[in-house]
Scaffold this motif. Structure first.
Motif, PDB file in Angstrom:
ATOM      1  N   LEU A 264      51.227  -2.008  49.531  1.00  0.00           N
ATOM      2  CA  LEU A 264      52.180  -3.089  49.334  1.00  0.00           C
ATOM      3  C   LEU A 264      51.604  -4.166  48.419  1.00  0.00           C
ATOM      4  O   LEU A 264      52.250  -4.613  47.477  1.00  0.00           O
ATOM      5  CB  LEU A 264      52.532  -3.689  50.704  1.00  0.00           C
ATOM      6  N   ILE A 265      50.380  -4.573  48.702  1.00  0.00           N
ATOM      7  CA  ILE A 265      49.735  -5.614  47.900  1.00  0.00           C
ATOM      8  C   ILE A 265      49.445  -5.106  46.488  1.00  0.00           C
ATOM      9  O   ILE A 265      49.650  -5.815  45.492  1.00  0.00           O
ATOM     10  CB  ILE A 265      48.435  -6.088  48.572  1.00  0.00           C
ATOM     11  N   ALA A 266      48.988  -3.866  46.379  1.00  0.00           N
ATOM     12  CA  ALA A 266      48.663  -3.306  45.060  1.00  0.00           C
ATOM     13  C   ALA A 266      49.896  -3.249  44.166  1.00  0.00           C
ATOM     14  O   ALA A 266      49.852  -3.631  42.989  1.00  0.00           O
ATOM     15  CB  ALA A 266      48.059  -1.915  45.222  1.00  0.00           C
ATOM     16  N   CYS A 267      51.019  -2.786  44.715  1.00  0.00           N
ATOM     17  CA  CYS A 267      52.262  -2.719  43.934  1.00  0.00           C
ATOM     18  C   CYS A 267      52.688  -4.101  43.481  1.00  0.00           C
ATOM     19  O   CYS A 267      53.104  -4.300  42.338  1.00  0.00           O
ATOM     20  CB  CYS A 267      53.381  -2.086  44.775  1.00  0.00           C
ATOM     21  N   TYR A 268      52.567  -5.056  44.365  1.00  0.00           N
ATOM     22  CA  TYR A 268      53.000  -6.409  44.037  1.00  0.00           C
ATOM     23  C   TYR A 268      52.144  -7.002  42.918  1.00  0.00           C
ATOM     24  O   TYR A 268      52.657  -7.602  41.975  1.00  0.00           O
ATOM     25  CB  TYR A 268      52.924  -7.292  45.278  1.00  0.00           C
ATOM     26  N   MET A 269      50.836  -6.827  43.010  1.00  0.00           N
ATOM     27  CA  MET A 269      49.930  -7.432  42.035  1.00  0.00           C
ATOM     28  C   MET A 269      50.105  -6.844  40.645  1.00  0.00           C
ATOM     29  O   MET A 269      49.879  -7.513  39.642  1.00  0.00           O
ATOM     30  CB  MET A 269      48.482  -7.272  42.488  1.00  0.00           C
ATOM     31  N   GLN A 270      50.496  -5.588  40.556  1.00  0.00           N
ATOM     32  CA  GLN A 270      50.652  -4.930  39.257  1.00  0.00           C
ATOM     33  C   GLN A 270      51.923  -5.372  38.533  1.00  0.00           C
ATOM     34  O   GLN A 270      52.109  -5.079  37.364  1.00  0.00           O
ATOM     35  CB  GLN A 270      50.687  -3.409  39.453  1.00  0.00           C
ATOM     36  N   THR A 271      52.774  -6.106  39.219  1.00  0.00           N
ATOM     37  CA  THR A 271      54.086  -6.432  38.669  1.00  0.00           C
ATOM     38  C   THR A 271      54.071  -7.643  37.749  1.00  0.00           C
ATOM     39  O   THR A 271      54.777  -7.685  36.759  1.00  0.00           O
ATOM     40  CB  THR A 271      55.072  -6.692  39.829  1.00  0.00           C
ATOM     41  N   PHE A 272      53.258  -8.646  38.076  1.00  0.00           N
ATOM     42  CA  PHE A 272      53.379  -9.930  37.404  1.00  0.00           C
ATOM     43  C   PHE A 272      52.259 -10.194  36.411  1.00  0.00           C
ATOM     44  O   PHE A 272      51.142  -9.703  36.546  1.00  0.00           O
ATOM     45  CB  PHE A 272      53.360 -11.059  38.441  1.00  0.00           C
ATOM     46  N   ASN A 273      52.573 -11.040  35.412  1.00  0.00           N
ATOM     47  CA  ASN A 273      51.498 -11.614  34.612  1.00  0.00           C
ATOM     48  C   ASN A 273      50.888 -12.758  35.417  1.00  0.00           C
ATOM     49  O   ASN A 273      51.404 -13.160  36.463  1.00  0.00           O
ATOM     50  CB  ASN A 273      52.024 -12.112  33.257  1.00  0.00           C
ATOM     51  N   ASP A 274      49.780 -13.307  34.932  1.00  0.00           N
ATOM     52  CA  ASP A 274      49.057 -14.311  35.720  1.00  0.00           C
ATOM     53  C   ASP A 274      49.906 -15.526  36.058  1.00  0.00           C
ATOM     54  O   ASP A 274      49.906 -16.018  37.185  1.00  0.00           O
ATOM     55  CB  ASP A 274      47.803 -14.763  34.952  1.00  0.00           C
ATOM     56  N   VAL A 300      46.392 -11.658  48.269  1.00  0.00           N
ATOM     57  CA  VAL A 300      46.483 -11.478  46.821  1.00  0.00           C
ATOM     58  C   VAL A 300      45.378 -12.243  46.093  1.00  0.00           C
ATOM     59  O   VAL A 300      44.704 -11.705  45.207  1.00  0.00           O
ATOM     60  CB  VAL A 300      47.874 -11.904  46.310  1.00  0.00           C
ATOM     61  N   ILE A 301      45.157 -13.506  46.466  1.00  0.00           N
ATOM     62  CA  ILE A 301      44.136 -14.299  45.780  1.00  0.00           C
ATOM     63  C   ILE A 301      42.739 -13.727  46.052  1.00  0.00           C
ATOM     64  O   ILE A 301      41.883 -13.709  45.155  1.00  0.00           O
ATOM     65  CB  ILE A 301      44.224 -15.778  46.212  1.00  0.00           C
ATOM     66  N   SER A 302      42.497 -13.252  47.259  1.00  0.00           N
ATOM     67  CA  SER A 302      41.192 -12.647  47.566  1.00  0.00           C
ATOM     68  C   SER A 302      40.925 -11.439  46.682  1.00  0.00           C
ATOM     69  O   SER A 302      39.810 -11.247  46.177  1.00  0.00           O
ATOM     70  CB  SER A 302      41.136 -12.236  49.046  1.00  0.00           C
ATOM     71  N   VAL A 303      41.948 -10.613  46.480  1.00  0.00           N
ATOM     72  CA  VAL A 303      41.771  -9.422  45.643  1.00  0.00           C
ATOM     73  C   VAL A 303      41.584  -9.817  44.181  1.00  0.00           C
ATOM     74  O   VAL A 303      40.787  -9.205  43.452  1.00  0.00           O
ATOM     75  CB  VAL A 303      42.970  -8.462  45.804  1.00  0.00           C
ATOM     76  N   ILE A 304      42.291 -10.852  43.733  1.00  0.00           N
ATOM     77  CA  ILE A 304      42.102 -11.340  42.363  1.00  0.00           C
ATOM     78  C   ILE A 304      40.641 -11.741  42.148  1.00  0.00           C
ATOM     79  O   ILE A 304      40.012 -11.393  41.143  1.00  0.00           O
ATOM     80  CB  ILE A 304      43.041 -12.535  42.080  1.00  0.00           C
ATOM     81  N   ILE A 305      40.082 -12.487  43.109  1.00  0.00           N
ATOM     82  CA  ILE A 305      38.688 -12.931  42.989  1.00  0.00           C
ATOM     83  C   ILE A 305      37.737 -11.738  43.055  1.00  0.00           C
ATOM     84  O   ILE A 305      36.756 -11.662  42.296  1.00  0.00           O
ATOM     85  CB  ILE A 305      38.362 -13.956  44.091  1.00  0.00           C
ATOM     86  N   ALA A 306      38.018 -10.788  43.946  1.00  0.00           N
ATOM     87  CA  ALA A 306      37.162  -9.598  44.057  1.00  0.00           C
ATOM     88  C   ALA A 306      37.134  -8.836  42.740  1.00  0.00           C
ATOM     89  O   ALA A 306      36.066  -8.388  42.282  1.00  0.00           O
ATOM     90  CB  ALA A 306      37.660  -8.704  45.189  1.00  0.00           C
ATOM     91  N   HIS A 307      38.299  -8.680  42.105  1.00  0.00           N
ATOM     92  CA  HIS A 307      38.360  -8.010  40.804  1.00  0.00           C
ATOM     93  C   HIS A 307      37.593  -8.805  39.749  1.00  0.00           C
ATOM     94  O   HIS A 307      36.854  -8.243  38.937  1.00  0.00           O
ATOM     95  CB  HIS A 307      39.824  -7.846  40.361  1.00  0.00           C
ATOM     96  N   ALA A 308      37.781 -10.120  39.759  1.00  0.00           N
ATOM     97  CA  ALA A 308      37.127 -10.965  38.756  1.00  0.00           C
ATOM     98  C   ALA A 308      35.607 -10.891  38.851  1.00  0.00           C
ATOM     99  O   ALA A 308      34.901 -11.013  37.846  1.00  0.00           O
ATOM    100  CB  ALA A 308      37.604 -12.408  38.907  1.00  0.00           C
ATOM    101  N   HIS A 309      35.107 -10.679  40.054  1.00  0.00           N
ATOM    102  CA  HIS A 309      33.654 -10.564  40.250  1.00  0.00           C
ATOM    103  C   HIS A 309      33.177  -9.117  40.179  1.00  0.00           C
ATOM    104  O   HIS A 309      32.050  -8.812  40.548  1.00  0.00           O
ATOM    105  CB  HIS A 309      33.263 -11.196  41.587  1.00  0.00           C
TER     106      HIS A 309
END
Length: 412
Positions: A264-274, A300-309
């Motif tokens: 659910l979270i993965a699908c949502y995150m792939q949809t939007f620009n920043d 969502v924000i936790s995964v964004i940070i995890a990806h960024a690091h």
């Protein structure tokens, strides 16, 4: 014999539906678009209009609008998952039902029969005084009161994402009494006026799995399309997450539930620009169900940070699981405590709220689907590096890195 106007531009699909209806002795007239349908409606009467939404020249929504103003007739709309959220607004245009493609022959026929039956009942008086069709009869007040003690679960009205034939019973609470609104097997219209103003409905706990599966399917579908307003996408995802919480609280957390949460979270995150993503996340603070919108935003924000690091895929998946379930213990607390600002709580009440961490770990530990490391991280997500956090007052070297990440996002 009922006469049906079938409006569908896909020739193969139209012929298949026509064959099914004519096999049940319905008379079917074909139209290839809304404009063609108007010509048919002006020439002859129909008992029902069965119409696709996506068509050239004049689509189903435009036809529904015209019919409401000029030729009111029972209308059933046919659509795919991808258009479901936008299409449901058409139910305000007096559509009697919404069939989500692909639908079965039985779903189609049940929807048609309900319209024909309603028409016949309004035209023909009952055979006996006070008689009622046992299939659609409502409970007496005494029977209604009995429902109040049944094992029911509260679900958000927004989670009614599919029309067609109801697969479950639906009740509303009125002054402590449960009144049945929809009986399993009856037509279900999510935009029916009787649902307006009701934030929540009730159904049997055994129906939760079906409702959750429907919500996850629709949530994944709308996440993949860019024609649906981002705010509507957020509401669909949030409703699905609320149902996941309820299932976790009732049935425990299994591997399928963990995977559904991650998907659910993965699908949502792939949809939007920043820019769009952050706008939606901040708008969630205005939502009425803060525990679910907060959970969604933290994940969502936790995964964004995890990806960024550049964390590993495994750590990113851990971040999803921790984000979704970090406040699961709050489902065991009185609603008043969750909704009251921290500064207005007494010291005793604050200790109660802090106990949600331990309660959550206990719930998760009971599930073999959740790794012990996840339980450890969630148990530490309110610990501070200076040793002033709770529940164990750990210092920086004792706190898991992902717990520190989620703690920062949680506070943010």
């Amino acid at each position: 014999m009922a006469k049906i106007l079938l409006v569908e531009d896909d020739e193969f699909f139209a012929l298949a539906v026509q064959s099914t209806l004519e096999g049940e002795s319905y008379q079917v007239v074909l139209a290839v678009n809304g404009k063609n349908a108007i010509d048919c409606l002006n020439k002859e009467p129909f008992d029902c209009v069965l119409c696709d939404v996506q068509m050239p020249i004049m689509n189903g929504l435009e036809l529904a609008r015209w019919m409401k103003e000029n030729k009111p007739r029972p209308l059933i709309l046919m659509t795919g998952f991808a258009e479901a959220v936008n299409t449901k607004t058409a139910l305000d245009l007096n559509a009697a039902n919404l069939l989500l493609k692909p639908f079965s022959d039985e779903e189609l026929l049940t929807a048609i029969r309900a319209i024909v039956r309603t028409k016949n009942q309004s035209a023909t008086p009952p055979a006996g005084v006070g008689e009622a069709d046992p299939q659609i009869a409502r409970e007496s007040p005494a029977e209604t009161q009995d429902q109040a003690v049944m094992d029911l679960i509260k679900i958000p009205t927004a989670s009614l994402v599919q029309g067609g034939t109801a697969q479950f019973n639906l009740y509303k609470e009125d002054s402590g009494r449960m009144t049945k609104l929809i009986t399993r097997g009856e037509p279900l219209n999510p935009k029916d006026p009787q649902f307006l103003g009701l934030a929540y409905l009730f159904t049997e706990k055994s129906s939760l799995e079906k409702i959750l599966n429907d919500n996850i399917l629709v949530a994944k579908a709308v996440a993949k399309t860019r024609v649906v307003d981002p705010a509507k996408k957020a509401k669909v995802i949030e409703a699905a997450i609320e149902l996941i919480f309820k299932k976790a609280a009732i049935s425990g957390i299994d591997q399928a539930l963990v995977k559904e949460s991650a998907d659910l979270i993965a699908c949502y995150m792939q949809t939007f620009n920043d820019e769009a993503l952050w706008a939606i996340l901040f708008s969630l603070e205005q939502g009425p169900q803060l525990i679910f919108s907060h959970t969604f935003a933290v994940t969502v924000i936790s995964v964004i940070i995890a990806h960024a690091h550049q964390m590993s895929i495994d750590d990113c998946l851990k971040a999803v699981t921790v984000g979704i379930f970090h406040d699961i213990g709050e489902t065991k607390l009185p609603k008043r405590l969750i909704e009251t600002p921290w500064v207005l709580l007494s010291m005793a009440e604050r200790r109660q709220v802090e106990a949600h961490v331990t309660l959550g770990v206990e719930m998760l530990s009971a599930s073999q689907a959740v790794r012990s490391e996840i339980c450890e991280i969630i148990g530490q997500h309110h610990e501070n590096c200076d040793g002033t956090g709770y529940p164990r007052k750990l210092n920086a070297s004792q706190i898991h890195p992902l717990a520190r990440l989620v703690h920062v996002v949680d506070d943010f």
